[in-house]
Design a protein around this motif. Structure first.
Motif, short mmCIF file in Angstrom:
data_model
loop_
_atom_site.label_atom_id
_atom_site.label_comp_id
_atom_site.label_asym_id
_atom_site.label_seq_id
_atom_site.Cartn_x
_atom_site.Cartn_y
_atom_site.Cartn_z
N PHE A 1 19.79 88.80 25.61
CA PHE A 1 20.67 88.57 24.46
C PHE A 1 20.28 87.22 23.88
CE2 PHE A 1 25.40 89.15 23.14
CZ PHE A 1 25.13 88.70 21.87
N TYR A 2 19.60 87.25 22.72
CA TYR A 2 19.14 86.03 22.08
C TYR A 2 20.14 85.54 21.03
CZ TYR A 2 14.32 86.60 23.84
OH TYR A 2 13.19 86.70 24.62
N ILE A 3 20.40 84.25 21.07
CA ILE A 3 21.15 83.57 20.02
C ILE A 3 20.18 82.64 19.31
CG2 ILE A 3 23.01 81.96 19.51
CD1 ILE A 3 23.96 84.71 20.39
N ALA B 1 28.53 80.83 22.24
CA ALA B 1 27.41 80.71 21.31
C ALA B 1 27.09 82.05 20.64
CB ALA B 1 26.18 80.19 22.04
N THR B 2 27.98 83.00 20.73
CA THR B 2 27.74 84.31 20.10
C THR B 2 27.87 84.17 18.59
OG1 THR B 2 28.75 85.34 22.05
CG2 THR B 2 28.31 86.77 20.17
N ASP C 1 39.43 90.70 10.22
CA ASP C 1 39.16 89.51 9.42
C ASP C 1 38.24 88.57 10.17
OD1 ASP C 1 39.31 87.74 7.30
OD2 ASP C 1 41.46 87.97 7.06
N TRP C 2 37.82 87.52 9.48
CA TRP C 2 36.92 86.53 10.08
C TRP C 2 37.65 85.81 11.21
CZ3 TRP C 2 36.86 81.14 10.44
CH2 TRP C 2 35.62 80.57 10.76
N GLY C 3 36.98 85.60 12.33
CA GLY C 3 37.64 84.92 13.42
C GLY C 3 36.91 85.00 14.74
N PHE C 4 37.41 85.81 15.66
CA PHE C 4 36.92 85.78 17.03
C PHE C 4 36.17 87.04 17.44
CE2 PHE C 4 40.08 82.49 17.02
CZ PHE C 4 39.66 81.57 17.96
N PHE D 1 32.83 89.88 21.57
CA PHE D 1 31.67 90.69 21.93
C PHE D 1 30.83 89.98 22.98
CE2 PHE D 1 27.23 91.91 21.54
CZ PHE D 1 27.32 93.29 21.67
N GLY D 2 30.57 88.68 22.77
CA GLY D 2 29.78 87.91 23.73
C GLY D 2 30.47 87.81 25.08
#
Length: 292
Positions: free
Chosen positions: A110-112, A166-167, A191-194, A199-200
Motif C-alpha cells: 500500500f503506497y502513499i 497517512a492514508t 462528505d469530506w472528512g475521515f 479505509f487505511g
C-alpha cells in the motif's frame, strides 16, 4: 487490459481536471498499459466534455453517477477496472511525469505518495504555468502531510501503529484484490472528512502491515479556497461515523490528535506498548501537533 488504472472522482472541478489529464499525456509509463477512470459524482458542470477532449489521446473511461460522495465514486471507479493495481488521485491533483511508473509494483504493498501543493487563482489561463511546477524543486506541503511523514524513515518504512494516518486518497495505490477483499471505501461517509483514514485503518488491521511512504510518487494539489465556516462540523459528523463503526481506543483518541490536544508522539504512546522501542520516536526530537 491495462496493468494499472487511475481512479479520479470529480465533482465540478472542470478546469483542475483538464490540467490533471494534460499531465497524464506525457507519462513515462506506456500509455497503452494504464487506464484513467473518471467518475463524475453528479456534477452540475459539463465534466463529460473535458473527458471527451482526451478520449483519443488517453485510454480514458468517463462514468457519470448520482451524487453520493467520494467513497461511492471511488468504489464505482474500481468496479470498472480489471487492472491488477489501482492508483487513486483527485481531479484537482496533477501528476509528475513518472507518477504511474513509480506507483507500479509487483509487490502487494500500500503506497502513499508525496503530496505537494500550489496555488493558482486563474486555472484556465495558467495551465502551462501550473504544469511547469513539475520541473521545479521549490514546493510546499500542507502542514498535516509534513507532520505525518515524520512517521516514516528514508526508505518510506515505519514501525508505528499509526501509518494509516497517512492514508491520502489523493495519492495512493494498492492491489485491486486487496482493495476488494476489505470491501473498498465505506459509502456511509458522504462528505469530506475521515473516509480515507477509515479505509487505511481497516487495511492496517486486516492485513497487519503498515503503509509505505513512496516519496518519489509525486503529485501536486491545486489549492483552492475552502468554505471553513462549517469544516469542524463536517469533521465531527464524519468522525462520528468512524467512532460508531469501531469504538476502539485508537479511534476514541483520534479526535484529540486531530484537534491538537495531544501530539503525534502522545497518540502513539497511548496505543502502542512498544512505544519506547520505536525507531520513529527515537528519531523525532520535537513534539508534533496537528492544527486544524
Amino acid at each position: 487490459m491495462s496493468s494499472i488504472d487511475v481512479i479520479i472522482p470529480v465533482f465540478n472541478d472542470y478546469y483542475p481536471l483538464r490540467v490533471s489529464l494534460l499531465a497524464y499525456l506525457d507519462q513515462t509509463f506506456d500509455k497503452n498499459e494504464f487506464k484513467i477512470i473518471v467518475v463524475d459524482d453528479g456534477s452540475t458542470k459539463d465534466i463529460k466534455s473535458v473527458c471527451k477532449e482526451f478520449e483519443n489521446q488517453l485510454n480514458l473511461i468517463y462514468i457519470r453517477k448520482k451524487r453520493e460522495g467520494r467513497s461511492a465514486a471511488r468504489n464505482v471507479g474500481v468496479s470498472h477496472s480489471m487492472a491488477k493495481r489501482i492508483v487513486f488521485s483527485d481531479a484537482d491533483r496533477f501528476p509528475a511525469r513518472d507518477f504511474i511508473e513509480k506507483h507500479n509494483t509487483f509487490q502487494k504493498e500500500f503506497y502513499i505518495g508525496d503530496i505537494r501543493e500550489i496555488y493558482s487563482s486563474k486555472i484556465s489561463n495558467n495551465e502551462k504555468k501550473i504544469l511547469n511546477y513539475r520541473d521545479k524543486e521549490i514546493f510546499r506541503r500542507v502542514n498535516y502531510a509534513t507532520l505525518i511523514y515524520n512517521l516514516f524513515d528514508d526508505n518510506g518504512l515505519t514501525d508505528s501503529n499509526l501509518s494509516w494516518l497517512a492514508t491520502f486518497s489523493g495519492n495512493m495505490s494498492l492491489d485491486r484484490d486487496e482493495f476488494e477483499k476489505i470491501g473498498g471505501f465505506d459509502e456511509n461517509f458522504k462528505d469530506w472528512g475521515f473516509e480515507h483514514f477509515e479505509f487505511g485503518y481497516r487495511y492496517f488491521n486486516y492485513y497487519g502491515k503498515p503503509l509505505i511512504y513512496k516519496k518519489d510518487c509525486i503529485n501536486w494539489h491545486i489549492a483552492h479556497k475552502r468554505d471553513l465556516s462549517n469544516l469542524k462540523e463536517k469533521w465531527l459528523l464524519s468522525y462520528k461515523i468512524f467512532l460508531e463503526k469501531y469504538n476502539s481506543y485508537e479511534i476514541r483518541c483520534l479526535i484529540d490528535f486531530m484537534f491538537g490536544n495531544i501530539s503525534l508522539q502522545s497518540y502513539e504512546k497511548l496505543i502502542n506498548d512498544n512505544y519506547y522501542d520505536l525507531k520513529w520516536i527515537k528519531n523525532t526530537e520535537k513534539a508534533l501537533f496537528h492544527k486544524l
